[in-house]
Design an enzyme around this catalytic site. Structure first.
Site, PDB file in Angstrom:
ATOM      1  N   HIS A   1       2.011   4.493  -2.936  1.00 41.45           N
ATOM      2  CA  HIS A   1       2.093   5.942  -2.710  1.00 41.45           C
ATOM      3  C   HIS A   1       3.451   6.477  -3.159  1.00 41.45           C
ATOM      4  O   HIS A   1       3.550   7.498  -3.844  1.00 41.45           O
ATOM      5  CB  HIS A   1       1.929   6.256  -1.215  1.00 41.45           C
ATOM      6  CG  HIS A   1       0.531   6.142  -0.700  1.00 41.45           C
ATOM      7  ND1 HIS A   1      -0.562   6.701  -1.319  1.00 41.45           N
ATOM      8  CD2 HIS A   1       0.048   5.552   0.434  1.00 41.45           C
ATOM      9  CE1 HIS A   1      -1.651   6.452  -0.616  1.00 41.45           C
ATOM     10  NE2 HIS A   1      -1.307   5.753   0.448  1.00 41.45           N
TER      11      HIS A   1
ATOM     12  N   ASP B   1      -5.891   8.673   3.798  1.00 38.42           N
ATOM     13  CA  ASP B   1      -5.771   8.920   2.360  1.00 38.42           C
ATOM     14  C   ASP B   1      -7.036   9.564   1.802  1.00 38.42           C
ATOM     15  O   ASP B   1      -6.963  10.398   0.894  1.00 38.42           O
ATOM     16  CB  ASP B   1      -5.500   7.602   1.629  1.00 38.42           C
ATOM     17  CG  ASP B   1      -4.133   7.028   1.971  1.00 38.42           C
ATOM     18  OD1 ASP B   1      -3.225   7.813   2.288  1.00 38.42           O
ATOM     19  OD2 ASP B   1      -3.979   5.796   1.922  1.00 38.42           O
TER      20      ASP B   1
ATOM     21  N   HIS C   1       0.842  -1.206   0.000  1.00 41.60           N
ATOM     22  CA  HIS C   1       0.000   0.000   0.000  1.00 41.60           C
ATOM     23  C   HIS C   1       0.875   1.253   0.000  1.00 41.60           C
ATOM     24  O   HIS C   1       0.682   2.168  -0.813  1.00 41.60           O
ATOM     25  CB  HIS C   1      -0.895  -0.055   1.242  1.00 41.60           C
ATOM     26  CG  HIS C   1      -1.714   1.168   1.495  1.00 41.60           C
ATOM     27  ND1 HIS C   1      -3.088   1.162   1.507  1.00 41.60           N
ATOM     28  CD2 HIS C   1      -1.373   2.465   1.765  1.00 41.60           C
ATOM     29  CE1 HIS C   1      -3.543   2.379   1.756  1.00 41.60           C
ATOM     30  NE2 HIS C   1      -2.509   3.182   1.930  1.00 41.60           N
ATOM     31  N   GLU C   2       1.862   1.296   0.893  1.00 40.59           N
ATOM     32  CA  GLU C   2       2.727   2.469   0.997  1.00 40.59           C
ATOM     33  C   GLU C   2       3.657   2.593  -0.207  1.00 40.59           C
ATOM     34  O   GLU C   2       3.960   3.710  -0.655  1.00 40.59           O
ATOM     35  CB  GLU C   2       3.547   2.410   2.296  1.00 40.59           C
ATOM     36  CG  GLU C   2       2.715   2.469   3.570  1.00 40.59           C
ATOM     37  CD  GLU C   2       1.869   3.734   3.668  1.00 40.59           C
ATOM     38  OE1 GLU C   2       2.294   4.775   3.123  1.00 40.59           O
ATOM     39  OE2 GLU C   2       0.795   3.668   4.273  1.00 40.59           O
TER      40      GLU C   2
END
Length: 391
Positions: free
Chosen positions: A80, A171, A76-77
C-alpha cells in the site's frame, strides 16, 4: 513522512518504532504482543503434534509463527505504502496492531485510478504470498517448517479474500469507492456507499456465531464470539468514521479563507505597540503587520502575545517585538477553500496567515482561531461565521 529522529512526530503511548521500509517508519503497537501470545498458545497443540517433546520451546515456536504471520501483514501494508508513494502521496508510517496493520497517509488519493491501485495491491500481495506458500506446502517436508508454510498459506489467502469484501474500512471498501468514483459518482457519495457496505459486513460478522449454530450445527465457543464481536466493532467503527468524514467533506466548501479575512493594518517595525493598537482600532482592523523600511510585509503581530502584554508597557515596546516573521508558508491564497485551506494551515502551523490576492497584493490576515470556529460550525452543519473582510 520521514526525517531525523528529533523531527519525527512523538509516538503514542504503547507504540515502538521498529525501523523503516523504503524510508517509511514502521511502528508496532503493544496490543500486538497480546495477539502474538494468543497465537503462540493457540498453535501449541499443533506444534506439539508435529514436533513432540519440545516442552516450553513449543511456545517459543508459536511466537516465531506469530512473527512470521505478521511479517506477511507488514508486506501487505508495505505494498500500500509503495503504491501511495508512486502516486505522490506522503506516507506517515506503517503500523502493526492486534487486528493486523494500517498505512497512514497524509492525504487521500488524487484520482479514482490511484485509489484503486493503492487499495487493491494489499489484498493482491496477500493472495500472492498465500499462493506461493500453498505451492511450497506440497514440497515442504512435514514438521515445524511444513506447519509454518501451511499456516502462512492459509492465513494470507484468508486475509486476501476477506480484505476484498466491499465495505470500508477494508481494502475492498476502498476498491468499491474507487470503482464508483471512476464511474462518475462523486468521491463523497462513493464513500457513503462503501461505508454502508462496511456496516453490513460488521453485522454479518457479529452474526457469525448464529451461522455456526444453524449451518455448522455446533455450539459457538468463546473464541468464535469474542473474535466476531472484536472484528464487528472494528468494522462498524471504521465504517461510521468514514460516513462522518464524507458528510463533513460535503460541507467543507462552506469553509473559505476570503470571508474569514480580517482587515490588516500595516505599520513600521519600530512603531510603539500602543500607537499600533490605536491605529488598528481607528481603522477597525483585526490584524497588525509590520513593514520593512524598503516596503513589504515582514511580520504579523501575534494576537495572543499582544493580549498578554500589559497596557503600561505598550508605549515603550516596538511592534516588531510581538511580530512573527512571515515565512513562505504563512503567505497563502485568499481564494483557498475547504480541504485546501485546512491543508495549507496544517502544513505550516502558525497563529496568523497573510492572505494574498491572485495578483500578489495583500488582501488581509487570517487567524487560525477564526478558522477553528468556522470549522466547528461547518461540522455541525451551520453556516461558517464571517469576519469584516479584507484590505
Amino acid at each position: 513522512m520521514t526525517g531525523p529522529a528529533d523531527q519525527r512526530d512523538p509516538l503514542p503511548a504503547g507504540t515502538v518504532r521498529l525501523g523503516q521500509i523504503a524510508g517509511i517508519d514502521v511502528v508496532v503497537q503493544a496490543s500486538w504482543l497480546l495477539v502474538a501470545l494468543l497465537i503462540a498458545v493457540g498453535m501449541a497443540p499443533r506444534i506439539s503434534s508435529v514436533a513432540p517433546g519440545l516442552g516450553w520451546l513449543t511456545y517459543v515456536a508459536g511466537l516465531a509463527f506469530a512473527v512470521l504471520l505478521y511479517l506477511s501483514v507488514l508486506l501487505h501494508e508495505a505494498s500500500h505504502a509503495i503504491a501511495a508513494r508512486h502516486y505522490g502521496l506522503t506516507v506517515r508510517s506503517i503500523s502493526i496492531h492486534f487486528l493486523g496493520g494500517a498505512t497512514q497517509l497524509e492525504s487521500e488519493a488524487p484520482s479514482a485510478r490511484a485509489e484503486l491501485v493503492i487499495a487493491v495491491v494489499g489484498p493482491l500481495t496477500s493472495l500472492a504470498v498465500g499462493g506461493v506458500s500453498l505451492g511450497l506446502a506440497f514440497v515442504t517436508p512435514d514438521g515445524l517448517v511444513g506447519l509454518a508454510v501451511d499456516a502462512l498459506a492459509t492465513t494470507n489467502l484468508v486475509v486476501g479474500v476477506l480484505n476484498l469484501v466491499p465495505g470500508l474500512p477494508l481494502d475492498g471498501g476502498r476498491v468499491l469507492r474507487a470503482v464508483l468514483w471512476g464511474l462518475g459518482t462523486g468521491p463523497d457519495r462513493a464513500t457513503v456507499v462503501a461505508a454502508w457496505g462496511g456496516r453490513v459486513a460488521a453485522v454479518l460478522v457479529v452474526a457469525w456465531p448464529v451461522f455456526v449454530v444453524i449451518v455448522l450445527q455446533r455450539p459457538p465457543d468463546v473464541v468464535d464470539m469474542v473474535v466476531a464481536v472484536m472484528i464487528g466493532v472494528f468494522l462498524w467503527g471504521g465504517a461510521t468514521a468514514s460516513l462522518v468524514h464524507a458528510r463533513m467533506r460535503r460541507r467543507l466548501p462552506g469553509l473559505a479563507a476570503r470571508p474569514l479575512a480580517r482587515r490588516l493594518l500595516e505599520v513600521p517595525e519600530d512603531l510603539p505597540v500602543s500607537e499600533a493598537v490605536r491605529r488598528a482600532q481607528d481603522a477597525r482592523a483585526g490584524g497588525i503587520a509590520t513593514i520593512a523600511t524598503t516596503g513589504g510585509v515582514v511580520g504579523l503581530v501575534d494576537e495572543r502575545a499582544l493580549q498578554a502584554m500589559p497596557v503600561e508597557r505598550r508605549p515603550w515596546v516596538p511592534t516588531s517585538s510581538l511580530a512573527r516573521a512571515v515565512e513562505p508558508g504563512m503567505r497563502i491564497s485568499a481564494d483557498l477553500v475547504g480541504e485546501d485551506l485546512i491543508r495549507a494551515i496544517t502544513e505550516h502551523p502558525a497563529s496568523e496567515y497573510l492572505l494574498l490576492d491572485p495578483d500578489g497584493e495583500v488582501f488581509g490576515v487570517l487567524s487560525v482561531a477564526d478558522v477553528e470556529r468556522a470549522f466547528a460550525a461547518v461540522r455541525q452543519g451551520r453556516p461558517a461565521p464571517e469576519e469584516e473582510t479584507g484590505r
